[in-house]
Write a protein that holds these residues in place. Structure first.
Motif, short mmCIF file in Angstrom:
data_model
loop_
_atom_site.label_atom_id
_atom_site.label_comp_id
_atom_site.label_asym_id
_atom_site.label_seq_id
_atom_site.Cartn_x
_atom_site.Cartn_y
_atom_site.Cartn_z
N ARG A 1 0.82 -1.21 0.00
CA ARG A 1 0.00 0.00 0.00
C ARG A 1 0.85 1.26 0.00
O ARG A 1 0.42 2.31 -0.45
N TYR B 1 -4.16 2.63 7.88
CA TYR B 1 -4.02 1.22 7.49
C TYR B 1 -5.16 0.37 8.04
O TYR B 1 -5.62 0.58 9.15
N GLY C 1 -10.48 0.81 2.30
CA GLY C 1 -9.45 0.43 1.32
C GLY C 1 -9.65 1.16 0.00
O GLY C 1 -8.69 1.57 -0.66
N ASP D 1 -8.47 4.70 0.25
CA ASP D 1 -7.02 4.62 0.08
C ASP D 1 -6.28 5.87 0.56
O ASP D 1 -5.53 6.47 -0.19
N HIS E 1 -2.69 -9.79 -2.01
CA HIS E 1 -4.03 -10.03 -1.49
C HIS E 1 -4.53 -11.42 -1.88
O HIS E 1 -5.12 -12.12 -1.06
#
Length: 1374
Positions: free
Chosen positions: A407, A510, A502, A505, A428
């Motif tokens: 990320r 996190y 997510g 972003d 992932h």
């Protein structure tokens, strides 16, 4: 080209690079024009509109903004540099024992990828342990080719055999095993290593050639056998299961060896280790020769050991060979012959049949496969290492570190973003596979708990650096929220939260890797581990949020700053809550959301189960009155837990709806101001603005608000327009309450209110300039509109929700009481909006067939896209039931009932399975299925202890329940199960099933038991034996324990997205819809490259991309290319979604059309028959999509002169079309015309006339006399009448003069292929504006001319011919 930062993903062996990446040539000049469209920074997800605008702007505009979007102009140059560099070149590969050969490579590739290609090539596939050398220098495996000095066009790379290590020897044996098993489907049936099934090649028989050209030319009408199997014909009552998996002749295993396994003499003793022995293998050849082989550093050789005596000395001769294949080829002639044949076949298969999928797909049916000895699987079963993890330095993977590091990768420009997204996706999918495997190990009892002293449901586990917890209410954590039911719902809510954060972003914030696995009745949550969290108490580590649902709350500035960035896209409002000392604490999320700083210094958020606000329809709160719309439908309803949240899609839809309302209000006030200004030109100014603006108080719920602006032209007055009269909808209640005036709201609005544009302008300038420089009237106007729609800001439109409203235990400070009141109102409005707007719009979409669910999964998807949770399924069914046009919604109603029943059965099954011990699993599952689906009333469970009891005793005790083990499950009876399911339907879905048994439901709603079996198997992970089940026998149960082959996990996880590729894809779609085919297909090709770059070769989104490309190829006249792309789309859909997924069925239909256009008639028919079989299995015959399928089949059969068969299908299509589209529909007119054409070919002119007249009447009434369709139909009627008269004359002549009559030859013409194809195009929604053959040829010539012009660099910007698009191509990618 940018998109080829890494030409072919390492997982794509033996795959023509051009399949995955467009030719370099055409990219160079377009590159600069194309790239900028996607260089929007990733935050674009918050403004959904941008993406579409971005797509529909002409590409040239975006070019100018290139520099601004990148921040500086330099980045764009950097991209161009990459463009120029990336031209592929050829190297020569020289391997021992083979002729040198050429290999096309790209500078971006790694050396490792050449290794992969060599390990897959037929002549070099048996080598794994080698290095590549250029002029005697060994190349580094992880170097990019462009970084290697001296490597250029024509360089020779030598393959040099390297000495083995234990690791290399094991990799070698594993690879040989994979080669031997390469055609064996057992891995796909067992759901391992991302293998899955595909059956396309069975139907195409390899006919689709390399590039879609046929192998055998010539007119093949003679050799076509068109008769479908009995069960595919319209009206057939049989629904066999066996054809779901036709026998693939390639799968008859060619045996190369009988046994290949690790020897019992492993590991080598010390003295042999010092001679270079690495490990020993034991092999039995086909010729029954038992041999023992040593793997040493120098290669493989024969030793003198036997099963019982150890003698590691080399035999004489020892046949020392560097590869195991070379050794075995010398020892066993059968091995040599069969291995060569096997590799030939392996290489002939389409790459998409063998590439691994990114996530495991499980098959719910499988044949009885013989279990073979398999050393590799045996080893895998007992190690926690996953497959090829030997490649990874260090012992186990640190999942959290990998997930978070990917990320953090930079994302300034396209190449960086591609690299980042690919890394995120890869890690992932690996994590999801590891988590699934761990969850199964936990439930199967193979993992030790970290708190072994506690009772089993309280235990937690760590395996392979992943933390596992069970979905039970541990330590009464959820007691006030619904206990175990809440603990079961929380993980999926949490997963939705992880998905939402997510997608936003935000840098520096996190979330944990999260996978939710349902297996054997248990729900397991798998999460990556925050560094250091296990060493400290939770109380110490949580520095933001609450660990006790709001009794104690803490906050933290850094978290507020990070979460503030997510609050706009996620529509979360900053708010204060009181802590235990009655102090106000500021939060920007729900109280349960916890912030923990890990030992790695990263800011983690977890427990995101209340990211979205609560659903008041399922949350009865004392003293809270819901809007009238909700009360009328019987809400609020009790639910089994208090965690029912609204979906993100609903929040988005609601906010969009409010935005329209806001614009409307502002525009109306403007109009009013203007009117007042005109009438009292000067007076109004003198009086001030008091009188001119509408004063709207937000405390009124604006009950009059529909009337306040329904007098504007074009907006219907609160009722849904009559044409789709949708039942008991009284939407005159306040729009404030979420009612939606008309389903077409957005469209009408624009035309309806002239001042709208001006209002938009004012609103937008207010936002940009903080309200300075705008007169007070306009500001007041916006203020009023904001107040009216419940915006949190008074100067601009901004709706956000407070997720803590109505949370038990959360208290708010006094001073925010006003705000809390507004928030409560907003939630009530949203709840009403779902009922009064979203459900009716779903039903309307089903009525006009823009939503076409085929099975439970596609229905659920349709609900979710509109933000409707599945718990509303009962409400949706009731709504359909009260709709006047209910008959036209039969298919949706039936699928809904089927879904409701199987979900109720799943809920009961979950609890049922938890009480079953492992040894009784197959007996218990078969017993449950018998109680659920079998008509046999006296289903008695077979208890599994029989296997271990001696024969003689067992006869006596066959029917007695054995005493050992917990066998409560065995006492379930069909009637008890049905009672449980009825009460489940009532309590969970609030739907009343008035039937005594499942058989009655099947009878009443026209369900199929085979469909129910498919749905329950998919939902619970059961795999059953593929054979015919007799559900209706009253004498014996349908299932025995031998029929239950396996039970798989059902896995939920986040799907990381390829954002840039997706923007390209959407822009391409927009272009195509505007009719710019060439530009559209360039954008979609580019999207395909980027998708390949991020996802590898296999993915749902690539499948959608290929389908659209194929359609464009077809429309632009390149049939062979269309065929090739569509073949890939079908293979991919089978592999990634499943062999009978609704999407696969549609892909089969498209492929059949392109096959027909390529003159492959028999293949086209086989594909259509396959599609029809799958359709019957998945949803039955009574479905609007079946009409399209049957029209296709009927047309093709007409083309091959099978008139009677053709009529059966076309008449069935006519019946279905009439039912679902109404007698006056143009689809029905077309159906009549198709039937008439077949009757004409049969010379039954009276029937033909009858049908064509029906069609003519519809055209005349719908389109008017002068429309060309009406004229065509009337011409055809004249022609038919002439033919009929001529036929009658001839007959009369025969009667009069007997045998010597002079008969005029009658014209009985077989239809031309062109005319059949033209009709096929029309029914499949592909409309070329010119319809004659000549015009088609002109179009082709035109396309070719343009291509030549383009090559000469004189591309003219002329518009392509617009085309109508089938709905299927507006691909919703979830």
């Amino acid at each position: 080209m940018v998109s080829k930062t890494d030409d072919i993903p390492a997982t794509v062996p033996d795959c023509n690079p051009l399949d995955l990446v467009t030719e370099v040539g055409d990219g160079a000049q377009n590159e600069k024009a194309i790239c900028p469209t996607s260089i929007k920074d990733s935050c674009a997800c918050e403004h959904k509109g941008d993406i579409m605008m971005n797509g529909s702007k002409s590409i040239q505009q975006t070019e100018d903004s290139d520099a601004q979007q990148n921040g500086t102009g330099e980045d764009s140059n950097e991209q161009e540099v990459i463009v120029i560099q990336d031209t592929g070149f050829t190297v020569k590969i020289q391997a021992p024992g083979t002729e040198p050969f050429d290999l096309q490579v790209s500078p971006q590739e790694m050396v490792q990828e050449i290794h992969q290609v060599l390990m897959d090539r037929e002549d070099t596939c048996h080598r794994t342990c080698f290095s590549l050398q250029l002029d005697g220098n060994v190349l580094d495996n992880f170097a990019e080719l462009k970084s290697i000095e001296g490597l250029q066009e024509g360089s020779v790379l030598k393959v040099v055999e390297e000495p083995y290590t234990v690791r290399e020897a094991r990799i070698h044996v594993r690879h040989i095993r994979d080669l031997l098993k390469s055609l064996d489907p057992s891995d796909a049936y067992n759901g391992v290593d991302c293998n899955s099934l595909s059956f396309l090649s069975v139907f195409t028989d390899g006919d689709l050639g390399e590039n879609g050209k046929r192998k055998k030319k010539g007119n093949e009408l003679e050799q076509i056998d068109c008769t479908p199997p009995e069960h595919i014909l319209p009206g057939s009552k049989e629904h066999p299961l066996a054809p779901l998996q036709p026998q693939n002749k390639d799968w008859k295993p060619m045996q190369c060896l009988k046994v290949l396994t690790m020897s019992g003499w492993n590991p080598p003793p010390g003295n042999r280790k010092m001679h270079g022995d690495l490990m020993y293998l034991y092999i039995v050849t086909v010729e029954e020769r038992h041999i023992s082989i040593t793997a040493s550093t120098r290669g493989f050789y024969l030793n003198q050991s036997t099963s019982y005596t150890f003698n590691p000395k080399p035999a004489n001769p020892s046949f020392l060979s560097h590869s195991l294949v070379e050794l075995l080829s010398q020892l066993s002639p059968a091995f040599k012959k069969n291995f060569t044949a096997l590799q030939k076949k392996r290489v002939q298969r389409h790459p998409f049949e063998r590439i691994a999928t990114p996530f495991q797909v499980y098959s719910w049916t499988a044949p009885q496969v013989d279990h073979a000895m398999d050393c590799v699987r045996a080893e895998d079963a007992y190690t926690s290492r996953l497959g090829y993890e030997e490649h990874i330095p260090g012992q186990t993977r640190d999942w959290n570190e990998e997930l978070q590091t990917t990320r953090e990768l930079p994302r300034k420009n396209l190449p960086e973003r591609l690299l980042r997204e690919r890394a995120i996706f890869k890690v992932h999918s690996d994590f999801a596979a590891a988590a699934t495997r761990g969850a199964m190990a936990v439930i199967d009892g193979n993992v030790m708990a970290i708190n072994p002293g506690e009772e089993t449901r309280m235990q937690m586990f760590i395996w392979n650096n992943i933390f596992f917890s069970l979905g039970f209410d541990v330590r009464d954590h959820y007691r006030e929220l619904g206990g175990d039911a809440a603990a079961h719902a929380a993980p999926t809510n949490d997963l939705n939260g992880v998905r939402a954060y997510g997608a936003v972003d935000v840098e520096g914030l996190y979330t944990l890797g999260t996978v939710v696995v349902d297996y054997r009745g248990y729900r397991v949550t798998a999460q990556s581990i925050i560094p250091g969290i296990l060493e400290r108490e939770q109380e110490q580590s949580v520095i933001y949020g609450s660990i006790d649902f709001g009794k104690t709350v803490v906050s933290h500035n850094k978290y507020l700053e990070l979460l503030d960035k997510t609050s706009r896209p996620l529509k979360v409002q900053k708010h204060n809550v009181l802590n235990e000392k009655d102090e106000a604490v500021e939060l920007c999320s729900s109280v349960e959301c916890k912030g923990i700083i890990g030992n790695d210094g990263r800011h983690y958020i977890l427990d995101l189960l209340r990211t979205f606000p609560p659903d008041l329809n399922f949350l009865p709160v004392e003293g809270v009155e819901l809007p009238a719309e909700c009360l009328r439908q019987g809400f609020p309803r009790p639910h089994r837990h208090r965690l029912a949240c609204l979906r993100q899609e609903l929040i988005e839809a609601f906010v969009e709806h409010r935005y329209l309302l806001f614009m409307k209000m502002a525009a109306l006030q403007l109009m009013q101001q203007k009117a007042n200004r005109d009438t009292k030109a000067c007076a109004a100014i003198a009086e001030g603005s008091e009188t001119t603006t509408i004063k709207l108080d937000s405390t009124q719920t604006m009950n009059a608000d529909s009337s306040s602006f329904t007098d504007t032209p074009n907006t219907t007055d609160g009722k849904i327009s009559n044409s789709t009269n949708e039942g008991p909808l009284d939407t005159t209640t306040a729009t404030q309450n979420g009612a939606c005036e008309s389903p077409l709201e957005g469209k009408d609005l624009e035309d309806g209110i002239p001042a709208l544009a001006q209002a938009k302008e004012i609103a937008e300038t207010l936002v940009t300039e903080d309200g300075t420089g705008i007169d007070s009237k306009s500001r007041e106007l916006v203020l009023n509109a904001c107040k009216a729609v419940g915006s949190i800001s008074s100067s601009s439109f901004d709706i956000r929700f407070n997720p803590d409203i109505f949370s038990p235990g959360v208290r708010f400070p006094e001073d925010s009481a006003d705000d809390i009141q507004k928030q409560k109102q907003l939630l009530k409005d949203t709840a009403a909006f779902l009922l009064s707007c979203q459900i009716p719009s779903l039903v309307k979409d089903c009525l006009d067939h823009t939503a076409l669910p085929l099975d439970g999964a596609t229905l659920t998807e349709a609900l979710h896209q509109r933000g409707i949770n599945v718990r509303y399924l009962g409400t949706v069914l009731d709504f359909i039931d009260k709709t006047p046009a209910k008959a036209q919604l039969d298919h949706v109603y039936r699928i809904g009932i089927c879904e409701l029943i199987t979900r109720c059965a799943k809920h009961v099954f979950k609890i049922y399975l938890q009480g079953v011990e492992l040894s009784a699993l197959s007996a218990a599952v078969s017993h449950f299925l018998n109680c659920f689906l079998s008509s046999f009333h006296d289903a008695v469970a077979h208890l599994p202890s029989d296997e271990l009891v001696s024969r003689r005793k067992s006869r006596k005790r066959r029917n007695r329940v054995s005493g050992n083990g917990d066998t409560a499950w065995a006492s379930l009876t069909p009637s008890e199960l049905w009672k449980n399911m009825i009460s489940e339907a009532q309590s969970y879905y609030h739907f009343t099933l008035v039937c005594e048994s499942l058989d009655q439901v099947v009878e009443k709603y026209g369900l199929q038991k085979i469909t129910l079996l498919r749905e329950i198997s998919l939902k619970t992970g059961i795999q059953i034996l593929i054979k015919e089940y007799n559900f209706d026998s009253r004498h014996k149960p349908a299932f025995t324990e031998e029929d239950i082959l396996n039970i798989f996990p059902v896995v939920k996880h986040v799907n990381p997205k390829a954002s840039d590729a997706f923007h390209f894809f959407q822009s391409g779609q927009a272009k195509v819809q505007q009719g710019f085919l060439k530009e559209g297909s360039e954008l979609i090709n580019e999207a395909l490259n980027l998708f390949n770059n991020v996802y590898g070769a296999m993915h749902v989104e690539i499948c959608a991309c290929l389908r659209l490309l194929a359609r464009l190829n077809y429309i632009m006249g390149d049939h062979a290319e269309a065929l090739s792309n569509q073949q890939k789309a079908v293979l991919m859909s089978e592999r990634v979604l499943g062999i009978e997924h609704p999407n696969t069925i549609q892909e089969y239909m498209h492929l059949a059309l392109y096959c027909f256009a390529n003159g492959q008639l028999s293949t086209a028919l086989k594909l259509l028959y396959r599609a029809r079989y799958l359709m019957l299995l998945v949803s039955g015959e009574d479905h609007p999509e079946m009409a399209l399928l049957d029209s296709n089949i009927g047309l093709v059969l007409h083309g091959v002169m099978e008139y009677d068969l053709s009529l059966r299908f076309l008449e069935n299509a006519l019946t279905i079309n009439t039912k679902y589209h109404g007698t006056r529909s143009l689809k029905v007119a077309l159906s009549h015309h198709l039937v008439a054409r077949v009757y004409e070919s049969k010379a039954e002119f009276r029937c033909a006339l009858q049908h064509e007249k029906e069609g003519y009447t519809i055209y005349k009434n719908q389109m008017g006399e002068v429309h060309e369709k009406t004229k065509e139909s009337s011409e055809y009627l004249k022609y038919l009448t002439q033919q009929a008269v001529a036929l009658q004359r001839t007959m009369n002549e025969i009667y009069k003069n007997g045998s010597n009559a002079s008969i005029m030859p009658l014209k009985f013409t077989a239809p031309s292929m062109a005319s059949v194809l033209e009709q096929l195009n029309i029914i499949n929604g592909i409309i070329f504006i010119p319809l004659s053959q000549k015009d088609l040829e002109n179009l082709k010539a035109e396309v070719q001319r343009r291509q030549q012009l383009q090559e000469l660099g004189k591309a003219e910007d002329t518009e392509d011919i617009p085309l109508e698009q089938n709905d299927n191509d507006k691909i919703p990618i979830d």
